[in-house]
Design an enzyme around this catalytic site. Structure first.
Site, PDB file in Angstrom:
ATOM      1  N   CYS A 158     -94.062  67.915  21.657  1.00 19.18           N
ATOM      2  CA  CYS A 158     -93.668  68.066  22.966  1.00 19.18           C
ATOM      3  C   CYS A 158     -94.707  69.435  23.926  1.00 19.18           C
ATOM      4  O   CYS A 158     -95.782  69.235  23.694  1.00 19.18           O
ATOM      5  CB  CYS A 158     -92.284  68.155  23.514  1.00 19.18           C
ATOM      6  SG  CYS A 158     -91.984  67.798  25.238  1.00 19.18           S
ATOM      7  N   GLU A 208     -87.817  63.900  16.513  1.00 17.08           N
ATOM      8  CA  GLU A 208     -86.647  64.338  15.800  1.00 17.08           C
ATOM      9  C   GLU A 208     -85.434  63.278  16.772  1.00 17.08           C
ATOM     10  O   GLU A 208     -84.292  63.261  16.475  1.00 17.08           O
ATOM     11  CB  GLU A 208     -86.200  65.750  16.127  1.00 17.08           C
ATOM     12  CG  GLU A 208     -85.987  66.166  17.627  1.00 17.08           C
ATOM     13  CD  GLU A 208     -87.186  66.340  18.438  1.00 17.08           C
ATOM     14  OE1 GLU A 208     -88.256  65.986  18.080  1.00 17.08           O
ATOM     15  OE2 GLU A 208     -87.007  67.157  19.733  1.00 17.08           O
ATOM     16  N   HIS A 241     -90.971  63.002  20.862  1.00 17.52           N
ATOM     17  CA  HIS A 241     -89.966  63.686  20.183  1.00 17.52           C
ATOM     18  C   HIS A 241     -89.546  62.976  18.822  1.00 17.52           C
ATOM     19  O   HIS A 241     -88.672  62.041  18.845  1.00 17.52           O
ATOM     20  CB  HIS A 241     -88.680  63.989  21.029  1.00 17.52           C
ATOM     21  CG  HIS A 241     -88.810  65.019  22.081  1.00 17.52           C
ATOM     22  ND1 HIS A 241     -88.775  66.241  21.733  1.00 17.52           N
ATOM     23  CD2 HIS A 241     -89.202  64.851  23.269  1.00 17.52           C
ATOM     24  CE1 HIS A 241     -88.892  66.965  22.654  1.00 17.52           C
ATOM     25  NE2 HIS A 241     -89.377  66.125  23.882  1.00 17.52           N
TER      26      HIS A 241
END
Lengths: 257, 213
Positions: B82, B193, B191
């Site tokens: 990001c 994650e 992202h």
């Protein structure tokens, strides 16, 4: 080809337990928010929202533990709303693993709180939750105002103007609930959703009133919502998140399947 | 035991990244670090970031970590996420032009506020949600189907000078660079994650990557 419209199941959590009893056959403890979140994740939920309705301040820690546990095994965005009043509340939720927080009455009480929160943590994690109710008479132009206390207390604030102001103050997303429709299962207030979505540059999540899968689709096609949120149709296992997505896709809506 | 340093320079919450890395590869030692020595000791480097670029660059300067990030980016397998991707470009137009680390020549620009979809609907900023990622060949895409959806939330995007640095694009509505790669460096705008199975797979690939393309 492009960005998918999101489906967001919402869990109402009271003292660390899911309320409005969830009826899944394949989970052991339907009141355990961690198990329910796990199930929604498996079904393809795009995000999960927790609404903490714990009344007493002392028991607020329970939601922090819930978020911690969910965040350690469910890897999709998590939002926590309810009782977010100070920057410290936001910090605790983000540290526990939440990606966004929903701010509702604290914004009405002191709008600058939204500005401070966005400056400190970034707009991407600040969702302003708006509870709106229609106040115009039948022959008048549609008009909605903000209500607090579960729709019982009026504030006199125009909903569209309020949404614009919150975006100016740094809200990265608007969670819009129609208090006229909430709990009715009659579908979203599509005119309200459309009015807010057209008025702001940030994504709008439609909420309140979903009773079937067509309602979810209408929120996107007619209400122009970027995401749709529902609780009971998923809780009672009438429909799975996956079924909802397949239905939306069959109507030409782009979803993540 | 191999180790990964998640660089902590005071920007945002690293809990999600730490948990996702542990989940993706339980045998890897995940360290949240802000200490130069410890960063140098780790096998791989993860450079995260959220918020505004000026705050991010200020935090890097304040922590004194800019030189070490540039140094380890030359040798160790490196993943930017990001804002940790945007910070690798030469500069960003966010916050009235902010100089960045200049590891990838190019700029970071704002999505236009008046972009519309093919049916005329206004596209919202930030670009938030699950969008398709069109990959070019790279070991970090191993096991991830072409055009998989990843979770994005951003208002600015990277525009590298060298087209050869682009390793994935995403449409909103025009194609923009959603991942960059060069030698031992890989950087993503989305992202991983927060991108469920495909995101965890990407992290897993990174945690076993030797830095060769």
């Amino acid at each position: 080809m492009g960005l998918a419209k999101r489906i967001i199941p919402c869990l109402d959590v009271d003292n660390g337990r899911v309320v409005k009893g969830v009826k899944f056959v394949d989970i052991k403890d339907a009141g355990d928010p961690v198990e329910v979140a796990r199930r929604y994740d498996r079904e393809g939920a795009d995000e999960i929202t927790f609404l903490d309705i714990t009344a007493t301040h002392d028991n607020r820690d329970t939601i922090v533990h819930v978020v911690e546990q969910v965040a350690s095994e469910v890897f999709i965005p998590l939002t926590v709303g309810g009782g977010i009043r100070e920057l410290e509340d936001i910090r605790r939720m983000l540290n526990a693993g939440a990606d966004k927080v929903g701010i509702n009455s604290a914004a009405i009480f002191r709008p600058e709180f939204v500005k401070e929160a966005a400056e400190k943590f970034g707009s991407q994690c600040i969702v302003v939750a708006i509870d709106a109710k229609k106040v115009s008479a039948k022959d008048e132009k549609d008009r909605w105002e903000i209500f607090t206390h579960g729709g019982r207390k009026e504030t006199g604030i125009d909903a569209v103007e309020w949404a614009k102001k919150m975006v100016d103050f740094g809200a990265g997303e608007i969670l819009l609930t129609s208090m006229d429709r909430d709990g009715t299962r009659e579908g979203f207030d599509l005119t309200l959703t459309r009015a807010i979505s057209d008025a702001v540059s940030v994504p709008v999540i439609a909420s309140g009133g979903v009773g079937n899968l067509d309602h979810l689709a209408e929120g996107v096609t007619q209400g122009k919502a970027d995401a749709v949120l529902a609780a009971s149709i998923f809780h009672f296992a009438e429909y799975s998140v996956e079924q909802a997505k397949q239905h939306m896709q069959s109507l030409g809506i782009e979803v993540r399947l | 035991m191999s180790s990964v340093a998640v660089i902590d320079y005071g920007m945002g919450n690293l809990h999600s990244i730490e948990k996702a890395l542990q989940h993706a590869s339980p045998e890897v030692d995940v360290q949240i670090v802000s200490d130069v020595k410890k960063i140098q000791q780790c096998d791989r480097i993860l450079f995260p970031g959220v918020g505004a670029i000026r705050d991010c660059m200020k935090a890097l300067d304040r922590s004194g970590l800019s030189p070490i990030i540039k140094e380890v980016a030359k040798t160790k397998p490196f993943l930017g996420i990001c804002l940790g991707m945007q910070a690798l470009l030469t500069d960003s137009e966010e916050n009235n032009h902010t100089p960045c680390l200049d590891i990838f020549p190019g700029h970071v620009e704002y999505f236009s506020t008046d972009i519309t979809d093919s049916d005329g609907s206004r596209l919202k900023i930030p670009h938030m949600g699950w969008n398709k990622v069109l990959q070019k060949t790279h070991p970090l895409w191993k096991g991830i189907p072409q055009n998989s959806r990843f979770y994005f939330v951003h208002s600015y995007y990277a525009k590298p000078d060298n087209a050869s640095d682009i390793i994935a694009t995403t449409d909103y509505p025009q194609a923009f660079t959603s991942a960059l790669a060069k030698d031992n460096i890989f950087a993503v705008q989305f992202h991983p994650e927060k991108s469920q199975a495909v995101g965890l797979q990407l992290l897993k690939n990174f945690l076993s990557w030797d830095g060769n393309c």
